[in-house]
Design a protein around this motif. Structure first.
Motif, PDB file in Angstrom:
ATOM      1  N   ASN A   1       0.823  -1.201   0.000  1.00 30.55           N
ATOM      2  CA  ASN A   1       0.000   0.000   0.000  1.00 30.55           C
ATOM      3  C   ASN A   1       0.860   1.256   0.000  1.00 30.55           C
ATOM      4  O   ASN A   1       0.578   2.214  -0.719  1.00 30.55           O
ATOM      5  CB  ASN A   1      -0.937  -0.001   1.202  1.00 30.55           C
ATOM      6  CG  ASN A   1      -2.078   0.956   1.046  1.00 30.55           C
ATOM      7  OD1 ASN A   1      -2.229   1.596   0.024  1.00 30.55           O
ATOM      8  ND2 ASN A   1      -2.902   1.050   2.059  1.00 30.55           N
ATOM      9  N   VAL A   2       1.917   1.269   0.781  1.00 32.88           N
ATOM     10  CA  VAL A   2       2.827   2.421   0.806  1.00 32.88           C
ATOM     11  C   VAL A   2       3.498   2.592  -0.557  1.00 32.88           C
ATOM     12  O   VAL A   2       3.616   3.711  -1.066  1.00 32.88           O
ATOM     13  CB  VAL A   2       3.868   2.267   1.938  1.00 32.88           C
ATOM     14  CG1 VAL A   2       4.978   3.291   1.808  1.00 32.88           C
ATOM     15  CG2 VAL A   2       3.198   2.376   3.293  1.00 32.88           C
ATOM     16  N   LEU A   3       3.925   1.490  -1.162  1.00 32.84           N
ATOM     17  CA  LEU A   3       4.527   1.550  -2.497  1.00 32.84           C
ATOM     18  C   LEU A   3       3.523   2.071  -3.525  1.00 32.84           C
ATOM     19  O   LEU A   3       3.859   2.902  -4.377  1.00 32.84           O
ATOM     20  CB  LEU A   3       5.048   0.177  -2.902  1.00 32.84           C
ATOM     21  CG  LEU A   3       5.719   0.089  -4.266  1.00 32.84           C
ATOM     22  CD1 LEU A   3       6.995   0.901  -4.284  1.00 32.84           C
ATOM     23  CD2 LEU A   3       6.003  -1.360  -4.610  1.00 32.84           C
ATOM     24  N   ALA A   4       2.283   1.614  -3.448  1.00 30.68           N
ATOM     25  CA  ALA A   4       1.245   2.080  -4.371  1.00 30.68           C
ATOM     26  C   ALA A   4       0.965   3.571  -4.170  1.00 30.68           C
ATOM     27  O   ALA A   4       0.750   4.298  -5.139  1.00 30.68           O
ATOM     28  CB  ALA A   4      -0.029   1.270  -4.191  1.00 30.68           C
ATOM     29  N   LEU A   5       0.974   4.021  -2.931  1.00 28.88           N
ATOM     30  CA  LEU A   5       0.798   5.449  -2.670  1.00 28.88           C
ATOM     31  C   LEU A   5       1.928   6.266  -3.288  1.00 28.88           C
ATOM     32  O   LEU A   5       1.702   7.325  -3.869  1.00 28.88           O
ATOM     33  CB  LEU A   5       0.739   5.719  -1.167  1.00 28.88           C
ATOM     34  CG  LEU A   5      -0.561   5.398  -0.471  1.00 28.88           C
ATOM     35  CD1 LEU A   5      -0.365   5.430   1.043  1.00 28.88           C
ATOM     36  CD2 LEU A   5      -1.635   6.372  -0.888  1.00 28.88           C
ATOM     37  N   TYR A   6       3.146   5.777  -3.169  1.00 29.38           N
ATOM     38  CA  TYR A   6       4.301   6.492  -3.719  1.00 29.38           C
ATOM     39  C   TYR A   6       4.243   6.552  -5.239  1.00 29.38           C
ATOM     40  O   TYR A   6       4.469   7.611  -5.827  1.00 29.38           O
ATOM     41  CB  TYR A   6       5.597   5.818  -3.258  1.00 29.38           C
ATOM     42  CG  TYR A   6       6.819   6.468  -3.827  1.00 29.38           C
ATOM     43  CD1 TYR A   6       7.263   7.695  -3.365  1.00 29.38           C
ATOM     44  CD2 TYR A   6       7.538   5.850  -4.848  1.00 29.38           C
ATOM     45  CE1 TYR A   6       8.387   8.301  -3.896  1.00 29.38           C
ATOM     46  CE2 TYR A   6       8.661   6.454  -5.388  1.00 29.38           C
ATOM     47  CZ  TYR A   6       9.077   7.670  -4.896  1.00 29.38           C
ATOM     48  OH  TYR A   6      10.189   8.277  -5.444  1.00 29.38           O
ATOM     49  N   VAL A   7       3.940   5.436  -5.877  1.00 26.73           N
ATOM     50  CA  VAL A   7       3.925   5.385  -7.343  1.00 26.73           C
ATOM     51  C   VAL A   7       2.746   6.141  -7.910  1.00 26.73           C
ATOM     52  O   VAL A   7       2.850   6.849  -8.915  1.00 26.73           O
ATOM     53  CB  VAL A   7       3.940   3.919  -7.840  1.00 26.73           C
ATOM     54  CG1 VAL A   7       3.739   3.851  -9.341  1.00 26.73           C
ATOM     55  CG2 VAL A   7       5.232   3.235  -7.439  1.00 26.73           C
ATOM     56  N   GLY A   8       1.579   6.046  -7.259  1.00 24.03           N
ATOM     57  CA  GLY A   8       0.368   6.626  -7.823  1.00 24.03           C
ATOM     58  C   GLY A   8       0.041   8.031  -7.357  1.00 24.03           C
ATOM     59  O   GLY A   8      -1.005   8.573  -7.748  1.00 24.03           O
ATOM     60  N   HIS A   9       0.891   8.657  -6.578  1.00 24.47           N
ATOM     61  CA  HIS A   9       0.526   9.962  -6.001  1.00 24.47           C
ATOM     62  C   HIS A   9       0.411  11.081  -7.029  1.00 24.47           C
ATOM     63  O   HIS A   9      -0.255  12.064  -6.787  1.00 24.47           O
ATOM     64  CB  HIS A   9       1.489  10.354  -4.884  1.00 24.47           C
ATOM     65  CG  HIS A   9       2.795  10.905  -5.351  1.00 24.47           C
ATOM     66  ND1 HIS A   9       3.817  10.104  -5.762  1.00 24.47           N
ATOM     67  CD2 HIS A   9       3.229  12.167  -5.460  1.00 24.47           C
ATOM     68  CE1 HIS A   9       4.831  10.859  -6.116  1.00 24.47           C
ATOM     69  NE2 HIS A   9       4.501  12.112  -5.938  1.00 24.47           N
ATOM     70  N   GLU A  10       1.019  10.939  -8.213  1.00 28.96           N
ATOM     71  CA  GLU A  10       0.922  11.992  -9.236  1.00 28.96           C
ATOM     72  C   GLU A  10      -0.128  11.684 -10.291  1.00 28.96           C
ATOM     73  O   GLU A  10      -0.216  12.396 -11.287  1.00 28.96           O
ATOM     74  CB  GLU A  10       2.278  12.169  -9.913  1.00 28.96           C
ATOM     75  CG  GLU A  10       3.292  12.857  -9.038  1.00 28.96           C
ATOM     76  CD  GLU A  10       4.577  13.152  -9.787  1.00 28.96           C
ATOM     77  OE1 GLU A  10       4.615  12.950 -11.014  1.00 28.96           O
ATOM     78  OE2 GLU A  10       5.536  13.569  -9.138  1.00 28.96           O
ATOM     79  N   HIS A  11      -0.921  10.659 -10.107  1.00 29.39           N
ATOM     80  CA  HIS A  11      -1.912  10.296 -11.117  1.00 29.39           C
ATOM     81  C   HIS A  11      -2.934  11.405 -11.310  1.00 29.39           C
ATOM     82  O   HIS A  11      -3.508  11.915 -10.351  1.00 29.39           O
ATOM     83  CB  HIS A  11      -2.638   9.003 -10.718  1.00 29.39           C
ATOM     84  CG  HIS A  11      -3.813   8.678 -11.581  1.00 29.39           C
ATOM     85  ND1 HIS A  11      -3.666   8.373 -12.915  1.00 29.39           N
ATOM     86  CD2 HIS A  11      -5.124   8.629 -11.326  1.00 29.39           C
ATOM     87  CE1 HIS A  11      -4.862   8.141 -13.416  1.00 29.39           C
ATOM     88  NE2 HIS A  11      -5.760   8.290 -12.469  1.00 29.39           N
ATOM     89  N   ASN A  12      -3.132  11.798 -12.557  1.00 30.87           N
ATOM     90  CA  ASN A  12      -4.158  12.752 -12.966  1.00 30.87           C
ATOM     91  C   ASN A  12      -3.996  14.133 -12.322  1.00 30.87           C
ATOM     92  O   ASN A  12      -4.985  14.781 -12.015  1.00 30.87           O
ATOM     93  CB  ASN A  12      -5.555  12.182 -12.644  1.00 30.87           C
ATOM     94  CG  ASN A  12      -6.520  12.454 -13.764  1.00 30.87           C
ATOM     95  OD1 ASN A  12      -6.141  12.934 -14.824  1.00 30.87           O
ATOM     96  ND2 ASN A  12      -7.776  12.133 -13.531  1.00 30.87           N
ATOM     97  N   GLN A  13      -2.789  14.574 -12.132  1.00 33.17           N
ATOM     98  CA  GLN A  13      -2.539  15.916 -11.605  1.00 33.17           C
ATOM     99  C   GLN A  13      -2.094  16.810 -12.751  1.00 33.17           C
ATOM    100  O   GLN A  13      -0.928  17.128 -12.917  1.00 33.17           O
ATOM    101  CB  GLN A  13      -1.477  15.883 -10.513  1.00 33.17           C
ATOM    102  CG  GLN A  13      -1.925  15.282  -9.249  1.00 33.17           C
ATOM    103  CD  GLN A  13      -0.895  15.454  -8.145  1.00 33.17           C
ATOM    104  OE1 GLN A  13       0.159  16.034  -8.327  1.00 33.17           O
ATOM    105  NE2 GLN A  13      -1.208  14.926  -6.972  1.00 33.17           N
TER     106      GLN A  13
END
Length: 89
Positions: free
Chosen positions: A76-88
């Motif tokens: 979950n932490v890895l997914a948060l890191y990778v996906g934090h810039e999605h659709n910005q």
């Protein structure tokens, strides 16, 4: 009237065209993979906490449940890191 270039022909094409072609391919590959990876990671970061709930309800006393919870938390932490810039945009 002639269109004479002030630059010699050698300066138009790079001497290491193989390296630059590889670099262009690498950049194009990263751009084509980045958006889908961010999309999947963003939605995984949203969905994974719902998987944590049954583990927490069961209790973390069992070592296998604790291991599963820890692994899911790390994912979950890895997914948060990778996906934090999605659709910005």
């Amino acid at each position: 009237m002639s269109n004479h270039s002030p630059l010699p022909n050698e300066s138009i094409t790079p001497a290491d065209s193989d390296a630059s072609a590889t670099e262009r391919y690498h950049r194009r590959f990263v751009r084509s993979v980045k958006a889908p990876a961010q999309f999947v990671a963003f939605w995984a970061a949203i969905a994974l906490p719902f998987v944590h709930l049954p583990l927490l309800a069961r209790g973390l006393g069992d070592p296998t449940v604790l291991l599963a919870f820890s692994v899911l938390l790390g994912v979950n932490v890895l997914a948060l890191y990778v996906g934090h810039e999605h659709n910005q945009d």
